[in-house]
Design an enzyme around this catalytic site. Sequence first.
Site, PDB file in Angstrom:
ATOM      1  N   GLU A 100       0.738  -1.259   0.114  1.00 55.23           N
ATOM      2  CA  GLU A 100      -0.047   0.108  -0.067  1.00 55.23           C
ATOM      3  C   GLU A 100       0.655   1.403   0.022  1.00 55.23           C
ATOM      4  O   GLU A 100       1.850   1.498   0.657  1.00 55.23           O
ATOM      5  CB  GLU A 100      -0.867   0.052   1.304  1.00 55.23           C
ATOM      6  CG  GLU A 100      -1.756   1.004   1.347  1.00 55.23           C
ATOM      7  CD  GLU A 100      -2.873   0.939   2.526  1.00 55.23           C
ATOM      8  OE1 GLU A 100      -3.297  -0.186   2.532  1.00 55.23           O
ATOM      9  OE2 GLU A 100      -2.927   1.951   3.386  1.00 55.23           O
ATOM     10  N   CYS A 113       3.664   8.528   0.821  1.00 53.78           N
ATOM     11  CA  CYS A 113       3.681   7.817   2.273  1.00 53.78           C
ATOM     12  C   CYS A 113       3.977   6.208   1.786  1.00 53.78           C
ATOM     13  O   CYS A 113       3.042   5.547   0.978  1.00 53.78           O
ATOM     14  CB  CYS A 113       2.308   7.987   2.722  1.00 53.78           C
ATOM     15  SG  CYS A 113       2.232   7.031   4.514  1.00 53.78           S
ATOM     16  N   CYS A 120       2.913  -5.630   9.419  1.00 53.25           N
ATOM     17  CA  CYS A 120       4.107  -5.380  10.570  1.00 53.25           C
ATOM     18  C   CYS A 120       3.816  -6.124  12.003  1.00 53.25           C
ATOM     19  O   CYS A 120       2.603  -6.422  12.326  1.00 53.25           O
ATOM     20  CB  CYS A 120       3.423  -3.838  11.093  1.00 53.25           C
ATOM     21  SG  CYS A 120       4.649  -2.954  12.287  1.00 53.25           S
ATOM     22  N   CYS A 124       0.551  -2.625  17.193  1.00 48.38           N
ATOM     23  CA  CYS A 124      -0.040  -1.356  17.957  1.00 48.38           C
ATOM     24  C   CYS A 124      -1.643  -1.701  17.703  1.00 48.38           C
ATOM     25  O   CYS A 124      -2.302  -1.815  16.715  1.00 48.38           O
ATOM     26  CB  CYS A 124       0.462  -0.063  17.158  1.00 48.38           C
ATOM     27  SG  CYS A 124       2.022  -0.012  17.322  1.00 48.38           S
ATOM     28  N   CYS A 127      -3.877   0.242  14.930  1.00 45.15           N
ATOM     29  CA  CYS A 127      -3.247   0.312  13.629  1.00 45.15           C
ATOM     30  C   CYS A 127      -3.926  -0.837  12.983  1.00 45.15           C
ATOM     31  O   CYS A 127      -3.861  -1.935  13.299  1.00 45.15           O
ATOM     32  CB  CYS A 127      -1.698   0.460  13.428  1.00 45.15           C
ATOM     33  SG  CYS A 127      -1.002   0.172  12.173  1.00 45.15           S
ATOM     34  N   CYS A 345      -3.501   3.920   8.031  1.00 47.56           N
ATOM     35  CA  CYS A 345      -2.333   2.948   7.662  1.00 47.56           C
ATOM     36  C   CYS A 345      -2.713   1.373   7.745  1.00 47.56           C
ATOM     37  O   CYS A 345      -3.557   0.848   8.487  1.00 47.56           O
ATOM     38  CB  CYS A 345      -1.303   3.007   8.802  1.00 47.56           C
ATOM     39  SG  CYS A 345      -0.044   1.791   8.932  1.00 47.56           S
TER      40      CYS A 345
END
Length: 356
Positions: A100, A113, A120, A124, A127, A345
């Site tokens: 992305e 970005c 990931c 978190c 997110c 994100c």
Amino acid sequence: MINSSPIDETQVLLGLSMGELEEWAQLEGEKSFRGRQIYDWVYNKGAKHLNDITVLPLLWRNALEGKGVSVGRLREVNKLISSDSTMKLLLGTHDGEVIETVAIPTSKRLTICVSSQIGCPMGCRFCATGKAGLERSLAMHEIVDQVLSAQEAIGRRPTNIVFMGMGEPLLNIKAVLNAIRCLNLDLGISQRRITISTVGVVNTMPTLAELALEYLGRVQFTLAVSLHAPNQRLRETLIPSAKSYPIEKILDDCKHYFSLTGRRVSFEYILLGNLNDQIEHAAELAKLVGGFQSHVNLIPYNPIDEEDFQRPTMKSIETFKAYLQRSGIAVSCRSSRGLDQNAACGQLRRQYEAVN
Ligand code: SAH
Ligand code: SF4
């Protein structure tokens, strides 16, 4: 010397410097000017396949393709443009993964970005990327490609690059630094206009500083640390990895990073309604980062499906910002762009995967 990738893609030309391409052409039994031609077509003329580089002898192109040499460009899988012109690109890799990338145009700027990983591992809570875990890290050329693809899709040269897409850049330091070198030297983007954002990974900030000095000669990009809470207790409830990396240690590492590179880190702070956006949090944050003479970037929470955190109100954002300013801290607030296309994100990729 060919760009080695973590994904067993044989030989990729994107990411190589002019000198490396000249050397490589000679190793392939051609004159060095062939390397300069490839450089020009890959970085300036948008060649996606060896066969696009029509100035190369056909026989050589075919021989290279037969050996598995490729330009290394990604495939555009999907493109979405929101009402404020923010563009989300989904780019397909050769091993079937999806990356992305977000392009944010304004009249003066074009900010890209970029992602540093697919998924990931940091988890978190607020997110979307963190919800699915890590697939793999990106190779250098996959990072560079995101900038080229966004530039081609928008039709303008980017002014700013932020590593704030999917993934934790400090878990993929070498590819990120090599990509910065390439963006700087081969695409002409100043290091000063590049920001790496990190949630903090134990023992990696000094490594980043040392490798950046080694790879880039000098460090001019900005390192932004995602703090998101003004104390350890609250931070641990939002960021699982915070338990093994206390906030005081992060701030010590920020000072150490400054002493190694001469660059102050900046801080990011996601504002979650009624959770970390109250005046007492602003006061605690001001105390914590006051001595750093750093910039704080406030990010209003963009809701994701999996959690019921609240958006901050306009009033709480303004009060929080004003408190920091009164405390002598330079502060900015990221506007929520592209909300209608799931800007947060990792949201876009997850939505794509859900229907494919
Ligand atoms: N892993 C790095 C960089 C990628 S995340 C980091 O965490 O810093 C980039 C930014 O997106 C981070 O500042 C993060 O806080 C922000 N972000 C993630 N989820 C978000 C959400 N739901 N709403 C608003 N910002 C979000
Ligand atoms: Fe990873 Fe950054 Fe998302 Fe945390 S906020 S899960 S570190 S991408």
